[in-house]
Write a protein that holds these residues in place. Structure first.
Motif, short mmCIF file in Angstrom:
data_model
loop_
_atom_site.label_atom_id
_atom_site.label_comp_id
_atom_site.label_asym_id
_atom_site.label_seq_id
_atom_site.Cartn_x
_atom_site.Cartn_y
_atom_site.Cartn_z
N LEU A 162 -4.13 0.69 -9.35
CA LEU A 162 -3.84 1.71 -8.49
C LEU A 162 -2.53 2.35 -8.89
CD1 LEU A 162 -5.27 0.33 -5.16
CD2 LEU A 162 -6.25 2.10 -6.52
N THR A 163 -1.56 1.54 -9.36
CA THR A 163 -0.01 1.73 -9.46
C THR A 163 -0.08 2.69 -10.75
OG1 THR A 163 0.62 -0.44 -8.78
CG2 THR A 163 2.22 0.92 -10.14
N ILE A 164 -1.03 2.54 -11.53
CA ILE A 164 -0.83 3.34 -12.96
C ILE A 164 -1.45 4.85 -12.62
CG2 ILE A 164 -1.15 1.51 -14.71
CD1 ILE A 164 -4.03 2.21 -15.12
N ARG A 165 -2.11 4.58 -11.42
CA ARG A 165 -2.58 6.14 -10.89
C ARG A 165 -1.68 6.87 -10.11
NH1 ARG A 165 -7.39 6.73 -13.57
NH2 ARG A 165 -8.30 5.01 -14.10
N GLY A 166 -0.65 6.17 -9.51
CA GLY A 166 0.23 6.81 -8.47
C GLY A 166 -0.59 6.77 -7.30
N LEU A 167 -1.30 5.70 -6.95
CA LEU A 167 -1.86 5.69 -5.58
C LEU A 167 -1.34 4.59 -4.87
CD1 LEU A 167 -5.82 6.05 -6.65
CD2 LEU A 167 -4.35 7.67 -5.39
N GLY A 168 -0.65 4.76 -3.72
CA GLY A 168 -0.11 4.07 -2.52
C GLY A 168 -1.32 3.30 -2.00
N ALA A 169 -1.18 2.10 -1.87
CA ALA A 169 -2.29 1.18 -1.20
C ALA A 169 -1.53 -0.03 -0.38
CB ALA A 169 -3.28 0.91 -2.35
N ASP A 170 -2.34 -0.44 0.68
CA ASP A 170 -1.87 -1.75 1.00
C ASP A 170 -3.11 -2.84 0.98
OD1 ASP A 170 -1.30 -3.76 2.97
OD2 ASP A 170 -1.17 -2.44 4.78
N LEU A 171 -2.72 -3.46 -0.03
CA LEU A 171 -3.90 -4.61 -0.20
C LEU A 171 -3.31 -5.80 -0.01
CD1 LEU A 171 -4.67 -3.47 -4.22
CD2 LEU A 171 -5.71 -2.63 -1.89
N GLY A 172 -2.24 -5.97 1.14
CA GLY A 172 -1.92 -7.10 1.24
C GLY A 172 -0.65 -7.64 0.37
N SER A 173 0.02 -8.32 0.76
CA SER A 173 1.15 -8.98 -0.24
C SER A 173 0.83 -10.03 -1.03
CB SER A 173 2.34 -9.47 0.52
OG SER A 173 1.98 -10.25 1.76
N TYR A 174 -0.54 -10.58 -0.87
CA TYR A 174 -0.98 -11.74 -1.59
C TYR A 174 -2.72 -11.42 -1.62
CZ TYR A 174 -1.17 -13.36 3.18
OH TYR A 174 -1.41 -13.41 4.60
N HIS A 175 -3.30 -12.37 -2.36
CA HIS A 175 -4.74 -12.22 -2.31
C HIS A 175 -5.13 -13.50 -1.12
CE1 HIS A 175 -3.58 -15.85 -4.60
NE2 HIS A 175 -4.88 -16.32 -4.19
N ALA A 176 -6.34 -12.75 -0.37
CA ALA A 176 -6.75 -13.81 0.59
C ALA A 176 -8.12 -13.50 0.88
CB ALA A 176 -5.94 -13.41 1.93
N ASP A 177 -8.64 -14.64 1.43
CA ASP A 177 -10.16 -14.27 1.84
C ASP A 177 -10.28 -13.52 3.12
OD1 ASP A 177 -12.66 -15.48 3.54
OD2 ASP A 177 -13.24 -15.60 1.62
N THR A 178 -11.24 -12.43 3.01
CA THR A 178 -11.29 -11.84 4.17
C THR A 178 -11.98 -12.03 5.36
OG1 THR A 178 -11.75 -9.80 2.54
CG2 THR A 178 -12.72 -9.30 4.63
N PHE A 179 -12.88 -13.02 5.16
CA PHE A 179 -13.45 -13.51 6.69
C PHE A 179 -12.33 -14.49 7.36
CE2 PHE A 179 -17.68 -12.99 4.12
CZ PHE A 179 -17.80 -11.83 4.80
N THR A 180 -11.79 -15.49 6.55
CA THR A 180 -10.91 -16.48 7.22
C THR A 180 -9.64 -16.11 7.46
OG1 THR A 180 -10.72 -17.33 5.02
CG2 THR A 180 -12.37 -18.37 6.30
N ASN A 181 -9.07 -14.96 6.63
CA ASN A 181 -7.87 -14.66 6.84
C ASN A 181 -7.87 -12.90 6.69
OD1 ASN A 181 -4.88 -14.21 6.76
ND2 ASN A 181 -4.55 -14.96 4.84
N ASP A 182 -8.19 -12.11 7.69
CA ASP A 182 -8.23 -10.85 7.61
C ASP A 182 -6.91 -10.24 7.74
OD1 ASP A 182 -9.00 -8.16 7.88
OD2 ASP A 182 -10.16 -8.48 9.92
N LEU A 183 -6.49 -9.67 6.72
CA LEU A 183 -5.12 -9.08 6.60
C LEU A 183 -4.99 -7.77 7.27
CD1 LEU A 183 -4.32 -9.74 2.88
CD2 LEU A 183 -3.77 -11.25 4.84
#
Length: 510
Positions: free
Chosen positions: A253-274
């Protein structure tokens, strides 16, 4: 304010033809046997990243030099056109010049650090393992040479560059090693179909709870740019559990100039919904098929399970309900699921599916052909879930299993016209103008779905296509066919006798 992005065509483009990916694979093969297989991802993806941003930067740099206004070293001049500004220490010319010097690994690692220093979102994301003792520097130099001669002029637009090329490589590695690859990339045929049907618009929130390498976002932004000229009007939210894949998405996303909120770290969607409070306008996702285990024992009282607790052994209906929970009023979902979710009754899945159908959320189902994925051949289904459907109490079923063409003996793809046909069929349905076509599409009432025990397999509803009458009278046809069959029987007896003789000649009798 970002300038209007230049586009070539408003139609989704076929991107399956193997060309650029083959060049990447050739580069990866040079590394074969020189580093552990687990390191291929970082080494190759890191070089793709450096080469891509350098190619885009160099093109814009030369353009600014020709304009003669002195803006070629102004980062804002690149930001205006969503081109990544590359610091001098990270430009490919410097890397190429050091290809066969002992310090090539250090030069590449320093390039990564220079990029991170100028972009906070990439802090700690880029690979910096090129100077390590496990990577033969002569071999690394040979790979750099391959990248230097690689033409990346055709890698712009809707292509999920990092995901697509690595998925191709992982399929090749899997074939060579006999191991399966990861499920972090969704083929362009599927992404383009989802986006063409959903038609995301500007000033909307787009969410992918299992975003992989970020391809859904890339194509959504492309579609919005093609139709409104405001690619950056979309707000992007995502989450990814795999740490390496999360980094890949950030880079993509960065190389395409797309701003995104992907969280500040990786995380499991079910147990840690960011993104617990997010209500998205569009949700596009390709969850891991039949994901197991997914942590059900920790989430039995979770508010997301409005339609029933999903079984511990399969997350398909956990993904569906998670997405419905995060859907804004009038929002739309497009997701990819294995075919089992259409009819499964185990673990209460049939009852959950029934309740979702009765809540009038299923707008459409498309049965897709096999062999669309690079690394697996199984077919999949596209689900379209919508709050406040235009056609109340009806669901569109499409059987697209015969659509597309074989790129090679292992891989199928859709043409632009295939994708447009599917999108147009949805539009006709939504506008109340659809005519059922046997073997292809049908608009079905919820009452009729109930008669089929709430099973959503499209083949049950679209029927079998009518065969054209060839004009040959029945009696003549039967006479011709029986004559042909008689000739085949006679030939089979001849072959049988020949086999008996051959076996007898070597001492075996039947």
């Amino acid at each position: 304010m970002a300038k209007k992005e230049k586009t070539e065509t408003a139609k989704p483009r076929n991107t399956a033809n193997i060309g650029f990916e083959k060049q990447i694979w050739d580069a990866a093969c040079v590394l074969w046997g020189h580093i552990p297989a687990s390191e291929y991802r970082n080494v190759i993806i890191g070089l793709i990243f450096l080469k891509y941003i350098s190619a885009a930067f160099e093109k814009k740099y030369n353009q600014l030099v020709q304009e003669g206004d002195g803006f070629e070293n102004d980062p804002d001049a690149y930001l205006e056109e969503n081109v990544f500004f590359v610091p001098e220490a990270a430009r490919w010319a410097k890397i190429a010049a050091a290809a066969h010097k002992p310090e090539i690994g250090t030069v590449i690692d320093d390039a990564m650090r220079a990029i991170e220093a100028g972009n906070k979102k990439l802090k700690g994301v880029l690979p910096k393992n090129y100077a390590g003792p496990d990577l033969d520097k002569q071999v690394l130099g040979d790979v750099v040479d391959l990248f230097t001669n690689m033409d990346m002029s055709e890698t712009e637009g809707n292509r999920d560059l990092l995901g697509r090329t690595y998925e191709y490589c992982i399929a090749q590695f899997a074939e060579k090693e006999g191991k399966g690859g990861g499920e972090f990339y969704t083929p362009s045929s599927i992404v383009n179909t989802l986006v063409a049907v959903l038609k995301p618009h500007g000033n909307s929130r787009v969410y992918d709870p299992c975003c992989g390498s970020g391809g859904m976002f890339v194509q959504s932004a492309r579609f919005i740019a093609d139709h409104s000229g405001k690619r950056d009007a979309v707000s992007i939210y995502g989450q990814e559990a795999n740490p390496d894949t999360w980094k890949m998405a950030v880079m993509n996303l960065t190389i395409r100039g797309l701003g995104a909120d992907l969280g500040s770290y990786h995380a499991d969607t079910f147990t840690n919904d960011l993104h617990k409070t997010l209500k998205a306008d569009y949700i596009l996702a390709n969850p891991p098929f039949n994901y197991n285990p997914w942590g059900q024992e920790k989430l039995k009282d979770d508010p997301r399970w409005k339609y029933g607790l999903p079984p511990a052994g399969n997350a398909n209906f956990a993904w569906i309900q998670h997405m419905i929970y995060h859907l804004a009023p009038g929002g739309k979902i497009g997701l990819v699921l294995s075919n089992g979710a259409l009819s499964s009754q185990t673990g209460g899945e049939g009852e959950i599916r029934k309740r979702i159908i009765e809540d009038d959320l299923i707008e459409g189902i498309i049965a897709m052909p096999p062999q669309l994925f690079y690394s697996v051949t199984i077919p999949a289904t596209l689900w379209f879930i919508t709050k406040d459907k235009k056609q109340k109490g009806k669901t569109l079923f499409i059987d697209a299993r015969k659509m597309g063409y074989m790129v090679d003996r292992k891989h199928r793809d859709f043409t632009d016209s295939d994708i447009q046909k599917l999108a147009d069929t949805f539009t006709a349905f939504q506008e109340g103008a659809l005519k059922d076509v046997k073997g292809f599409c049908a608009a079905v009432s919820t009452a009729d779905i109930a008669k089929q025990d709430y099973i959503l397999t499209p083949g049950r509803y679209v029927g079998i296509e009518d065969r054209e009458d060839d004009g040959e009278p029945f009696e003549e046809k039967m006479g011709r066919l029986t004559s042909e069959l008689s000739q085949m029987f006679a030939k089979s007896h001849e072959l049988e006798e020949e086999i008996r003789k051959n076996l007898g000649a070597i001492g075996y009798k039947i």
